[in-house]
Write an enzyme that holds these catalytic residues in place. Structure first.
Site, PDB file in Angstrom:
ATOM      1  N   ASP A  97     -25.937  13.600  73.802  1.00 35.22           N
ATOM      2  CA  ASP A  97     -25.369  14.833  73.270  1.00 35.22           C
ATOM      3  C   ASP A  97     -25.941  15.248  71.921  1.00 35.22           C
ATOM      4  O   ASP A  97     -25.580  16.294  71.386  1.00 35.22           O
ATOM      5  CB  ASP A  97     -23.837  14.755  73.205  1.00 35.22           C
ATOM      6  CG  ASP A  97     -23.328  13.657  72.300  1.00 35.22           C
ATOM      7  OD1 ASP A  97     -24.142  13.021  71.618  1.00 35.22           O
ATOM      8  OD2 ASP A  97     -22.103  13.437  72.281  1.00 35.22           O
ATOM      9  N   CYS A 151     -12.933  24.109  88.307  1.00 34.97           N
ATOM     10  CA  CYS A 151     -11.770  23.352  88.767  1.00 34.97           C
ATOM     11  C   CYS A 151     -10.725  24.304  89.349  1.00 34.97           C
ATOM     12  O   CYS A 151     -10.872  25.533  89.316  1.00 34.97           O
ATOM     13  CB  CYS A 151     -11.182  22.541  87.620  1.00 34.97           C
ATOM     14  SG  CYS A 151     -10.392  23.541  86.323  1.00 34.97           S
ATOM     15  N   CYS A 154      -5.334  24.715  87.271  1.00 34.07           N
ATOM     16  CA  CYS A 154      -3.875  24.524  87.281  1.00 34.07           C
ATOM     17  C   CYS A 154      -3.241  24.764  85.918  1.00 34.07           C
ATOM     18  O   CYS A 154      -2.026  24.970  85.814  1.00 34.07           O
ATOM     19  CB  CYS A 154      -3.536  23.124  87.777  1.00 34.07           C
ATOM     20  SG  CYS A 154      -4.034  21.786  86.650  1.00 34.07           S
ATOM     21  N   CYS A 161      -2.720  20.611  75.385  1.00 35.84           N
ATOM     22  CA  CYS A 161      -3.492  20.614  74.140  1.00 35.84           C
ATOM     23  C   CYS A 161      -2.605  20.977  72.955  1.00 35.84           C
ATOM     24  O   CYS A 161      -2.112  22.123  72.874  1.00 35.84           O
ATOM     25  CB  CYS A 161      -4.655  21.602  74.244  1.00 35.84           C
ATOM     26  SG  CYS A 161      -5.663  21.669  72.751  1.00 35.84           S
ATOM     27  N   CYS A 176      -9.354  21.744  68.338  1.00 34.08           N
ATOM     28  CA  CYS A 176      -9.411  20.566  69.204  1.00 34.08           C
ATOM     29  C   CYS A 176      -9.036  19.323  68.393  1.00 34.08           C
ATOM     30  O   CYS A 176      -9.623  19.063  67.334  1.00 34.08           O
ATOM     31  CB  CYS A 176     -10.805  20.423  69.797  1.00 34.08           C
ATOM     32  SG  CYS A 176     -11.065  18.911  70.747  1.00 34.08           S
ATOM     33  N   CYS A 204      -9.389  12.430  71.341  1.00 38.42           N
ATOM     34  CA  CYS A 204      -8.174  12.885  72.019  1.00 38.42           C
ATOM     35  C   CYS A 204      -8.415  12.835  73.520  1.00 38.42           C
ATOM     36  O   CYS A 204      -9.436  13.310  74.013  1.00 38.42           O
ATOM     37  CB  CYS A 204      -7.819  14.307  71.596  1.00 38.42           C
ATOM     38  SG  CYS A 204      -6.269  14.897  72.335  1.00 38.42           S
ATOM     39  N   CYS A 207      -5.989  16.115  77.340  1.00 36.60           N
ATOM     40  CA  CYS A 207      -6.342  17.047  78.414  1.00 36.60           C
ATOM     41  C   CYS A 207      -6.860  16.318  79.649  1.00 36.60           C
ATOM     42  O   CYS A 207      -6.715  16.804  80.776  1.00 36.60           O
ATOM     43  CB  CYS A 207      -7.345  18.085  77.925  1.00 36.60           C
ATOM     44  SG  CYS A 207      -8.976  17.440  77.487  1.00 36.60           S
TER      45      CYS A 207
END
Length: 281
Positions: A97, A151, A154, A161, A176, A204, A207
């Site tokens: 990344d 996705c 939903c 969050c 975030c 975190c 989610c």
């Protein structure tokens, strides 16, 4: 050895390719990619699972084993070396990344997995508990006939969050909690309150923990990423005494093989202090 065999041998749960020109990159990122590989034509992208079970701790699940940057680069370099032998007239540049490529966009174009509302790529049977890595090359490569689907939408991750980072697209990184745990400098009172209430001092997982695609997620077989490797044993938590008396140098000597080490001990001490302050009230 075929390309599929190379990626499987490296531990990838899934892999694919995309055409470099299909990527929508900011001008600066595109320039950096072309400086690395001037005749860039294609990208290999692979997903490596890291889930070791959702056990208690105050570090994000991704940070409890070996530093994924180091692990993925080692695996991808091995693949790149073999690809160079198979295609001696071409060059191959592995990256994680920290590379100029947008790995999630690459994965989407390559059809590697479902794209979650939280921006994470979902790969069965590991869910979104995967790291992505890329290999940039001047070898022409195709994108998938159809990009990976979104996705089911939903909304579970949006509701979970605490900072409201997922209410709009693209998500607001400044809200975030994962980014907030890593933020240096002065925090607002609201940011301090969010950190004090947050169960983790680094990262975190909220989610991902509520995502239906992650129900019954398979455990990763990659021992270094799951903390089953003796060199990087499973580390679920840090306490104040673990950081006591450590300078930036000694902190990195002790924890340099962990994904949280790059930020130094300061933010971890601050986050621990905020939690302790809340407990004392």
């Amino acid at each position: 050895m075929t390309t599929a065999e190379l990626f499987a041998q490296s531990g990838a749960a899934a892999w694919g390719t995309c055409t470099f020109s299909d990527l929508r990159l900011p001008p600066e990122s595109r320039q950096k990619a072309l400086a690395l590989c001037p005749e860039a034509r294609g990208v290999y992208v692979a997903a490596y699972p890291y889930f070791a079970g959702d056990r208690p701790g105050n570090l994000s699940l991704y940070a409890r084993g070996a530093d994924y940057h180091q692990s993925l680069l080692r695996r991808l370099r091995g693949v790149a070396e073999q690809l160079a032998q198979n295609h001696p007239e071409h060059r191959f540049f592995p990256g994680t990344d920290s590379s100029p490529l947008d790995e999630r966009q690459c994965a989407r174009l390559a059809g590697v997995g479902v794209l979650g509302r939280n921006g994470l790529v979902i790969v069965e049977p590991y869910g979104s508990w995967v790291f992505l890595g890329t290999i940039l090359t001047d070898l022409p490569l195709p994108s998938a006939a159809a990009p990976a689907p979104d996705c089911i939408g939903c909304g579970a991750c949006v509701r979970a969050c605490p900072g409201g980072a997922l209410e709009e697209l693209p998500f607001d990184e400044s809200k975030c909690l994962s980014a907030l745990t890593q933020k240096k400098g002065q925090l607002t009172a609201d940011e301090e309150a969010l950190l004090a209430a947050h169960p983790l001092i680094w990262g975190c997982d909220l989610c991902q923990q509520v995502c239906p695609y992650n129900r019954g997620a398979a455990l990763s077989p990659l021992s270094d990423l799951t903390g089953q490797d003796a060199a990087q044993p499973y580390l679920p938590s840090l306490a104040p005494e673990d950081l006591e008396g450590l300078s930036n140098r000694t902190f990195r000597e002790k924890y340099g093989d962990r994904a949280f080490a790059w930020r130094g001990p300061g933010v971890l001490r601050r986050n621990l202090a905020l939690k302790n302050k809340k407990k004392q009230k």
